[in-house]
Design an enzyme around this catalytic site. Structure first.
Site, short mmCIF file in Angstrom:
data_model
loop_
_atom_site.label_atom_id
_atom_site.label_comp_id
_atom_site.label_asym_id
_atom_site.label_seq_id
_atom_site.Cartn_x
_atom_site.Cartn_y
_atom_site.Cartn_z
NE ARG A 65 -50.02 71.32 39.56
CZ ARG A 65 -51.16 70.73 39.85
NH1 ARG A 65 -51.23 69.78 40.76
NH2 ARG A 65 -52.28 71.09 39.25
CG LEU A 92 -43.52 58.37 38.69
CD1 LEU A 92 -44.26 59.66 38.33
CD2 LEU A 92 -44.26 57.18 38.05
CG ASN A 104 -38.55 50.80 34.31
OD1 ASN A 104 -39.01 51.26 33.25
ND2 ASN A 104 -37.25 50.81 34.57
CG HIS A 106 -33.03 48.83 32.62
ND1 HIS A 106 -32.93 50.17 32.30
CD2 HIS A 106 -31.77 48.33 32.59
CE1 HIS A 106 -31.66 50.46 32.10
NE2 HIS A 106 -30.93 49.37 32.27
CG ASP A 147 -33.05 51.87 35.38
OD1 ASP A 147 -34.21 51.99 34.96
OD2 ASP A 147 -32.07 52.39 34.81
CD GLU A 176 -36.75 45.93 26.25
OE1 GLU A 176 -37.59 46.76 26.60
OE2 GLU A 176 -35.67 46.26 25.72
#
Ligand code: GRF
Length: 192
Positions: A65, A92, A104, A106, A147, A176
């Protein structure tokens, strides 16, 4: 390019992406919305300050949900092109129609030092403990493993022998800050 950014914690990457979207990368992307699994995520303040629509999936929802609500918020309600995970720590589940639409970042050179439970300072502590010569960060498409998924961009640094894990974390985060907007530029232009 319209983006959703998902966070769980301090939101440093969100802050960076908001700044880039307002300055250096104005022509490349905009942050359409922010979502979190944690109502207490300090990073939500950056969304509120920038008046970006934000949503929290409350604890107590089933994982199915929760993921459903988050994906609907981003793709259906805000019609984003991509979801950027930025310190979002829950898994997810990505349905086939959204494959290659979730990204993503990492803080290690995937496939090293990644996977379930390997996030935040734990990554850098392990890298130092293993006496690695280099580290860095990876921006990648997400599949349904932690990942994991095709790599868009990696940035590397050489580890100075005097560094502790905190020095390493600071240096990797500098990379990053460059890597995420650069990876998004690659997606927008299709160029590397
Ligand atoms: C970054 O190190 C990123 O690599 C990882 O989460 C960190 C950002 O989280 N995925 P935050 O912005 O400090 O909450």
């Amino acid at each position: 390019m319209r983006l959703a950014v998902f966070i769980s914690g301090t939101g440093r990457s969100l802050q960076n992406l908001i700044e880039c979207s307002e300055t250096t990368h104005k022509e490349t992307f905009e942050i359409a919305c922010v979502a979190s699994d944690n109502i207490f995520a300090p990073g939500l303040q950056y969304a509120r300050t920038a008046r970006i629509d934000n949503f929290v999936a409350f604890e107590g929802l089933t994982p199915e949900r929760r993921d459903d609500l988050l994906l609907q918020f981003a793709f259906t309600h805000h019609m984003v092109d991509y979801i950027c995970l930025a310190g979002y720590i829950k898994k997810l589940s990505i349905p086939p129609e959204h494959q290659y639409k979730v990204i993503n970042i990492h803080p290690s050179l995937i496939p090293k030092f990644c996977g379930q439970g390997m996030y935040g300072s734990k990554v850098h502590q392990c890298v130092i403990k293993e006496k690695e010569q280099e580290s860095g960060c990876t921006v990648h498409f997400c599949d349904n493993e932690y990942d994991h998924g095709p790599i868009i961009l990696q940035k590397k640094l050489i580890i100075d022998s005097s560094w502790d894990y905190q020095n390493l974390a600071t240096e990797v985060f500098k990379l990053e800050k460059e890597a995420y907007p650069e990876a998004l530029t690659i997606l927008k232009t299709g160029e590397q």
